[in-house]
Design a protein around this motif. Sequence first.
Motif, PDB file in Angstrom:
ATOM      1  N   UNK A 216      -7.600 -52.204 -32.889  1.00 33.07           N
ATOM      2  CA  UNK A 216      -7.850 -52.211 -31.451  1.00 33.07           C
ATOM      3  C   UNK A 216      -6.798 -51.358 -30.749  1.00 33.07           C
ATOM      4  N   UNK A 217      -7.197 -50.736 -29.639  1.00 32.16           N
ATOM      5  CA  UNK A 217      -6.299 -49.918 -28.830  1.00 32.16           C
ATOM      6  C   UNK A 217      -6.010 -50.606 -27.507  1.00 32.16           C
ATOM      7  N   UNK A 218      -4.891 -50.221 -26.861  1.00 29.68           N
ATOM      8  CA  UNK A 218      -4.589 -50.747 -25.531  1.00 29.68           C
ATOM      9  C   UNK A 218      -5.347 -49.951 -24.470  1.00 29.68           C
ATOM     10  N   UNK A 219      -5.108 -50.259 -23.208  1.00 31.02           N
ATOM     11  CA  UNK A 219      -5.855 -49.635 -22.115  1.00 31.02           C
ATOM     12  C   UNK A 219      -5.623 -48.137 -22.036  1.00 31.02           C
ATOM     13  N   UNK A 220      -4.505 -47.660 -22.600  1.00 34.13           N
ATOM     14  CA  UNK A 220      -4.195 -46.233 -22.580  1.00 34.13           C
ATOM     15  C   UNK A 220      -4.643 -45.517 -23.852  1.00 34.13           C
ATOM     16  N   UNK A 221      -5.354 -46.233 -24.716  1.00 31.50           N
ATOM     17  CA  UNK A 221      -5.846 -45.616 -25.939  1.00 31.50           C
ATOM     18  C   UNK A 221      -4.860 -45.570 -27.077  1.00 31.50           C
ATOM     19  N   UNK A 222      -3.738 -46.300 -26.952  1.00 32.92           N
ATOM     20  CA  UNK A 222      -2.744 -46.333 -28.020  1.00 32.92           C
ATOM     21  C   UNK A 222      -3.068 -47.447 -29.009  1.00 32.92           C
ATOM     22  N   UNK A 223      -2.997 -47.108 -30.280  1.00 38.41           N
ATOM     23  CA  UNK A 223      -3.307 -48.076 -31.323  1.00 38.41           C
ATOM     24  C   UNK A 223      -2.330 -49.240 -31.308  1.00 38.41           C
ATOM     25  N   UNK A 224      -2.861 -50.457 -31.484  1.00 40.38           N
ATOM     26  CA  UNK A 224      -2.050 -51.672 -31.579  1.00 40.38           C
ATOM     27  C   UNK A 224      -1.941 -52.044 -33.049  1.00 40.38           C
ATOM     28  N   UNK A 225      -0.797 -51.777 -33.691  1.00 40.56           N
ATOM     29  CA  UNK A 225      -0.710 -51.928 -35.147  1.00 40.56           C
ATOM     30  C   UNK A 225      -0.907 -53.349 -35.659  1.00 40.56           C
TER      31      UNK A 225
END
Length: 241
Positions: A216-225
Amino acid sequence: MTTPLLDSVLEAHGGLARWRGYRTMEATIVTGGKLWEIKGQPQDPMPRRMSVALQREWASVQPFGAPDQRTDFTPERVAIEKFDGRVVAQQASPRETFEGHILTTPWNPLQRAYFNGYALWTYLTTPFFMTLPGMSVTEIDPVSEHGEQWRGLQVRFPDGTASHSRLQEFYFGGDFLLRRHDYRVDVAGGFSAIQYVSDPIEANGIVLPSKRRAYRCDADGHLLPDELMVAIDINDVSLAP
């Protein structure tokens, strides 16, 4: 319609002419990740047998829910049935049942079967499904990952095709093999996901990744490891004419 990049990608994965000589694929899958608990559909580590059609959107997995049951998926209908064909449960227009869902909305078994059907059909037929009627494919900006530059294709899925989201992005390494798949999970509130693929295997001359890990990614499109939503290991793949 293809693009020069897609032509190279198709060739690297075994070639379109070879692919069109087959009608079905079977594979053994082992599935894990956080999504199933979130959706109230706990996943055990038991290997299951997945079957997909290659020139149309159809999929089935067994066992499902009981040792003598399987699923039967098309975009228009999903069913759980006994091995002898008796229908246990079915749902027409299954996509409509996800209206208003968010990430934490529970799924029923038919909704799980629908998700499994379209997701595995997409995964197992990548990149060749991109040549089916109605698919629109465009080359997009590359991404830099692990010291490499991966070229990208964006696919717009047509009406009547079930998948995670209408627009999805696929990224390929210097060997033109798939490395990454980005999408939004519309049936689970539209959360963004980045799926990394690795460990390619070959079956009947067709190359496909044997490991898939979707985060899943955060609201800014950064991957949540720490948010590994779906993990799939694939082996024992075969194709049939």
